[in-house]
Scaffold this motif. Structure first.
Motif, PDB file in Angstrom:
ATOM      1  N   VAL A  21       0.802  -1.225   0.000  1.00 22.73           N
ATOM      2  CA  VAL A  21       0.000   0.000   0.000  1.00 22.73           C
ATOM      3  C   VAL A  21       0.840   1.283   0.000  1.00 22.73           C
ATOM      4  N   PRO A  22       1.914   1.409   0.813  1.00 26.04           N
ATOM      5  CA  PRO A  22       2.683   2.655   0.764  1.00 26.04           C
ATOM      6  C   PRO A  22       3.258   2.953  -0.618  1.00 26.04           C
ATOM      7  N   PHE A  23       3.498   1.911  -1.400  1.00 22.30           N
ATOM      8  CA  PHE A  23       4.070   2.108  -2.730  1.00 22.30           C
ATOM      9  C   PHE A  23       2.993   2.384  -3.779  1.00 22.30           C
ATOM     10  N   THR A  24       1.776   1.918  -3.532  1.00 25.38           N
ATOM     11  CA  THR A  24       0.709   2.090  -4.522  1.00 25.38           C
ATOM     12  C   THR A  24      -0.209   3.268  -4.209  1.00 25.38           C
ATOM     13  N   ARG A  25      -0.286   3.663  -2.941  1.00 29.16           N
ATOM     14  CA  ARG A  25      -1.162   4.779  -2.556  1.00 29.16           C
ATOM     15  C   ARG A  25      -0.397   5.994  -2.047  1.00 29.16           C
ATOM     16  N   GLY A  26       0.906   5.889  -1.894  1.00 29.23           N
ATOM     17  CA  GLY A  26       1.697   7.059  -1.553  1.00 29.23           C
ATOM     18  C   GLY A  26       1.705   7.397  -0.074  1.00 29.23           C
ATOM     19  N   ARG A  27       2.257   8.555   0.223  1.00 25.55           N
ATOM     20  CA  ARG A  27       2.408   9.008   1.598  1.00 25.55           C
ATOM     21  C   ARG A  27       1.069   9.428   2.192  1.00 25.55           C
ATOM     22  N   GLU A  28       1.020   9.401   3.495  1.00 25.69           N
ATOM     23  CA  GLU A  28      -0.202   9.701   4.225  1.00 25.69           C
ATOM     24  C   GLU A  28      -0.515  11.198   4.188  1.00 25.69           C
ATOM     25  N   ARG A  29      -1.771  11.541   3.934  1.00 27.06           N
ATOM     26  CA  ARG A  29      -2.228  12.921   4.049  1.00 27.06           C
ATOM     27  C   ARG A  29      -3.679  12.913   4.483  1.00 27.06           C
ATOM     28  N   SER A  30      -4.020  13.841   5.352  1.00 22.79           N
ATOM     29  CA  SER A  30      -5.351  13.896   5.949  1.00 22.79           C
ATOM     30  C   SER A  30      -6.210  14.938   5.256  1.00 22.79           C
ATOM     31  N   ARG A  31      -7.462  14.628   5.157  1.00 20.43           N
ATOM     32  CA  ARG A  31      -8.426  15.507   4.494  1.00 20.43           C
ATOM     33  C   ARG A  31      -8.911  16.586   5.454  1.00 20.43           C
ATOM     34  N   ASP A  32      -9.294  17.734   4.923  1.00 21.83           N
ATOM     35  CA  ASP A  32      -9.855  18.844   5.686  1.00 21.83           C
ATOM     36  C   ASP A  32     -11.024  18.339   6.545  1.00 21.83           C
ATOM     37  N   CYS A  33     -10.918  18.527   7.856  1.00 24.95           N
ATOM     38  CA  CYS A  33     -11.945  18.019   8.765  1.00 24.95           C
ATOM     39  C   CYS A  33     -13.312  18.646   8.499  1.00 24.95           C
ATOM     40  N   HIS A  34     -13.326  19.919   8.048  1.00 25.52           N
ATOM     41  CA  HIS A  34     -14.598  20.589   7.808  1.00 25.52           C
ATOM     42  C   HIS A  34     -15.326  19.976   6.612  1.00 25.52           C
ATOM     43  N   SER A  35     -14.572  19.537   5.595  1.00 26.00           N
ATOM     44  CA  SER A  35     -15.204  18.893   4.446  1.00 26.00           C
ATOM     45  C   SER A  35     -15.760  17.525   4.827  1.00 26.00           C
ATOM     46  N   ILE A  36     -15.112  16.856   5.771  1.00 23.85           N
ATOM     47  CA  ILE A  36     -15.596  15.558   6.245  1.00 23.85           C
ATOM     48  C   ILE A  36     -16.925  15.731   6.978  1.00 23.85           C
TER      49      ILE A  36
END
Length: 477
Positions: free
Chosen positions: A194-209
């Motif tokens: 997964v780290p190689f196919t989906r890339g580095r971790e990044r979190s989505r804007d909490c307000h959009s969630i």
């Protein structure tokens, strides 16, 4: 997340090869889209993003790939048999394309980056290959194929979260929905691609969630599942513009509370947790809100500390047991499920026995279990010999599966005689005389249809008996 194999529980993640329903569009081009999804919940969530992007570009959707103008498979690359299944499916599409030469066939998702050369050049099974961070480029890539070229975009991003895209809810029951809260993974588990196919971790804007959860609730949905490869490492800080006052960072416990406060009638689930990151703050938040379901998927993979170190899981047996103890202390009614790998590189019989003893210690509600399958490009493939014989892997897997079946039955028997709050999802798969839905602990409950009750409502069900995977009861006032 792990592709499901030998599950002892029917679960949303177990959907394989699911196609999307016909959906209307605004400005139709008359072209039809077919998407088939395999693997984890993130893949199904991504397919909803893809459908949204292409419906905005005039496509309609169809459940029959033979009538589609564009056919996509959204893929999983966790296990070898998943890749073979997708390759076989592509050959079926190839036959359909022979009768419809204008058909475009493409591969999306995790498998796309790793097998792009094989699919495009060697086997010539597809026209377009698109990685999980490049879905916005799909209309442009389809145009390239229309012009007679092959098209590829598997570039990974450090920023892309698709936060501004409202997913099209595919095959939706109108009651439960996924919300992706982050993308990628920073954990380098040695068995995982997964780290190689989906890339580095990044979190989505909490307000959009929160906004997406609000929109779903107002549309009639009553359950959302927050998705991430490792939800416990969610961390969002708003970018600071010139002259702006910095906002505090929002962690996963705080996000859970924000979503739970959308409405007490909106159930909140999440997946997947990592044992190294799940905090007491998350557990206390779950305990504080009645509508946050008391269920945690906590993959153990192995019960032996040496094997866990080889897997690069960054916790040991004692740490994992401490987290389980915290769950039992803070949320006594919490259901716990797990992932187990048997026969990892150099695993001894004694170490396998420690996995079985861990299962006895936790007594998981259900589990996703499989024998180790070496994946090209992973750290394990580069560093370790896959030296446990296949017959040993399979025998150990059988022992794990048998033990889990015992524990699943034990957990379900504890519900018998108790009343459970259930969100009605629809008719049972076996009979239109019965409804089905899940309790707080994510266990399927089946009960006779009551004409006063409709899907999307909460009911209280007295559990009268159980099978090894299902609770059976009747509605009580």
């Amino acid at each position: 997340m792990i592709e499901l194999q030998h599950t002892t529980k029917t679960h949303d993640e177990s959907r394989q090869g699911e196609a999307l329903d016909m959906l209307p569009t605004g400005q139709s081009t008359g072209r039809k889209l077919y998407i088939e999804s395999y693997g984890c919940q993130m893949n199904f969530s991504d397919s909803e993003i893809v459908a949204s992007i292409l419906l905005d570009n005039g496509f309609e959707t169809t459940r029959d790939y033979k009538e589609a103008d564009v056919v996509f498979i959204n893929t999983c690359s966790i296990r070898e048999n998943a890749e073979q299944r997708v390759r076989n499916r592509l050959k079926e599409f190839e036959s359909a394309k022979a009768k419809n030469p204008g058909m475009i066939v493409g591969v999306l998702g995790c498998m796309a980056e790793r097998l792009k050369s094989k699919f495009l050049e060697e086997e010539k099974l597809v026209d377009v290959v698109v990685g999980p961070d490049a879905y916005r480029d799909l209309p442009n890539l389809i145009d390239k194929v229309d012009d007679g070229s092959k098209a590829v975009n598997v570039l990974l991003s450090r920023e892309e979260t698709y936060a501004d895209i409202s997913p099209v809810r595919l095959n939706s029951n109108g009651i439960s929905a996924f919300i992706s809260i982050m993308r990628g993974c920073d954990n380098m588990c040695s068995f995982c691609v997964v780290p190689f196919t989906r890339g580095r971790e990044r979190s989505r804007d909490c307000h959009s969630i929160v906004k997406e959860a609000q929109d779903l609730f107002h549309a009639g949905y009553r359950e959302v599942t927050l998705l991430g490869q490792n939800v416990d490492s969610y961390k969002y800080t708003k970018p600071i513009g010139e002259g702006e006052i910095p906002e505090p960072t929002v962690n996963f416990a705080q996000l859970l509370a924000m979503v739970a406060e959308v409405s007490p009638e909106l159930r909140v689930r999440f997946s997947t947790s990592h044992p190294k990151d799940i905090t007491d703050e998350v557990l206390y938040t779950m305990a504080r809100y009645e509508n946050i379901c008391k269920y945690i998927h906590l993959p153990v993979q192995s019960g032996n500390s040496r094997v866990l170190e080889l897997m690069n899981r960054t916790y040991d047996r004692e740490w994992y047991m401490d987290r389980v103890n915290a769950i039992r202390r803070i949320i006594p009614t919490c259901g716990i499920s797990t992932d187990v790998i048997t026969g990892f590189c150099s695993e001894t019989e004694e170490e396998h026995q420690e996995t079985l003893s861990m299962m006895d210690y936790v007594k998981y509600d259900f589990a996703y279990m499989f024998a180790y399958s070496e994946r090209p490009g992973t750290l394990a493939a580069k560093r370790y010999e896959d030296d446990v014989p296949e017959e040993v892997k399979k025998r150990r897997l059988t022992e794990v599966v048998n033990k889990q079946q015992e524990h699943s039955l034990y957990r379900l028997q504890n519900f018998v005689g108790n009343v459970q709050k259930v969100l009605v999802e629809g008719f049972s798969k076996r009979s239109d005389q019965d409804y089905c839905g899940r309790n707080d602990q994510n266990t399927m409950v089946v009960f006779p249809v009551d004409e006063r009750v409709k899907p999307g409502q909460y009911v209280h069900v007295l559990i009268e008996r159980c099978t090894s995977a299902t609770l059976i009861g009747r509605i009580v006032t």
